[in-house]
Design an enzyme around this catalytic site. Structure first.
Site, mmCIF file in Angstrom:
data_model
loop_
_atom_site.group_PDB
_atom_site.id
_atom_site.type_symbol
_atom_site.label_atom_id
_atom_site.label_comp_id
_atom_site.label_asym_id
_atom_site.label_seq_id
_atom_site.Cartn_x
_atom_site.Cartn_y
_atom_site.Cartn_z
ATOM 1 C CE1 TYR A 17 5.064 -1.790 -10.177
ATOM 2 C CE2 TYR A 17 5.120 -3.475 -11.889
ATOM 3 C CZ TYR A 17 4.942 -2.154 -11.507
ATOM 4 O OH TYR A 17 4.651 -1.196 -12.441
ATOM 5 C CG HIS A 22 0.719 -1.579 -3.624
ATOM 6 N ND1 HIS A 22 -0.188 -1.344 -2.618
ATOM 7 C CD2 HIS A 22 0.143 -1.072 -4.744
ATOM 8 C CE1 HIS A 22 -1.252 -0.733 -3.110
ATOM 9 N NE2 HIS A 22 -1.086 -0.565 -4.397
ATOM 10 C CG PHE A 69 -0.702 -3.721 -12.948
ATOM 11 C CD1 PHE A 69 0.493 -3.391 -12.322
ATOM 12 C CD2 PHE A 69 -0.676 -4.116 -14.278
ATOM 13 C CE1 PHE A 69 1.698 -3.440 -13.009
ATOM 14 C CE2 PHE A 69 0.521 -4.168 -14.972
ATOM 15 C CZ PHE A 69 1.714 -3.829 -14.339
ATOM 16 C CG ASN A 71 -4.895 0.454 -8.678
ATOM 17 O OD1 ASN A 71 -4.608 0.070 -7.547
ATOM 18 N ND2 ASN A 71 -4.449 1.593 -9.171
ATOM 19 C CG ASP A 96 -0.632 -2.495 0.476
ATOM 20 O OD1 ASP A 96 -1.401 -3.160 -0.270
ATOM 21 O OD2 ASP A 96 -0.387 -1.297 0.275
ATOM 22 C CG ASN A 117 -7.156 2.861 -5.844
ATOM 23 O OD1 ASN A 117 -8.206 3.374 -5.466
ATOM 24 N ND2 ASN A 117 -6.094 3.571 -6.177
#
Length: 192
Positions: A17, A22, A69, A71, A96, A117
């Site tokens: 990632y 993100h 993560f 969220n 972001d 989120n």
């Protein structure tokens, strides 16, 4: 009073990632850590933390990248505020933002989550939205690409050419907020 600023960079954990749109919040924190000559270390709050002064005799910064993560970022942020005995008014979240054009930095305090989120989870965990946000514009997805797919893709080759400048601008914004306050930083970043 020398209370530090807690600066949280949002993103997802893992090498897969690291180049995603993100994860731009965590990219900004890497830039800040280099500037203050600080290295990230595992912290008991389920985050990687680096601490240092924004400049000699400047404000103390606690840079934090949650190990969760995006969220579910709220838990580590609430734990960090508790660990450092800080109120949400000493929290700066770098994230972001789809609704801001790429290569643009916008600053604000308070408000809702705007569909983000990670911000939604922080507001729920901290109990307020009254913290400062450094919103790093990534633009809208092309065509009919779903936003969730767009944010989980790496920056494109054209974007990568100017990405270092965008990260520097966002890092400048964080340092100016910590040193001079939000209003002074907004004057600089919202008029350029």
């Amino acid at each position: 009073m020398d209370d530090p600023w807690l600066v949280v960079g949002l993103g997802n954990p893992g090498a897969g990632y690291s180049g995603n749109r993100h994860n731009v919040g965590q990219m900004v924190l890497a830039t800040l850590a280099d500037r203050i000559d600080a290295r990230f270390k595992t912290h008991r709050t389920n985050a990687a933390v680096a601490e240092g002064r924004s400049y000699p005799a400047g404000p103390r910064l606690v840079l934090a990248k949650p190990n969760t993560f995006m969220n579910v970022s709220g838990g580590p942020v609430a734990e960090l505020l508790g660990f450092y005995s800080l109120e949400p008014d000493r929290l700066i979240v770098v994230h972001d933002e789809l609704d801001i054009p790429y290569d643009t930095v916008r600053l604000k305090r308070g408000g809702g989550h705007g569909g983000h989120n990670g911000i939604r989870d922080i507001i729920a965990a901290v109990g307020t939205g009254d913290f400062t946000r450094v919103r790093v514009g990534i633009g809208r997805p092309p065509g009919r690409m779903p936003a969730a797919d767009f944010v989980l893709k790496d920056f494109g080759s054209t974007e990568r050419e100017t990405l270092p400048n965008l990260l520097e601008d966002a890092a400048d914004a964080v340092q100016q907020i910590a040193a001079e306050g939000l209003a002074a930083a907004q004057l600089k970043f919202h008029t350029s």
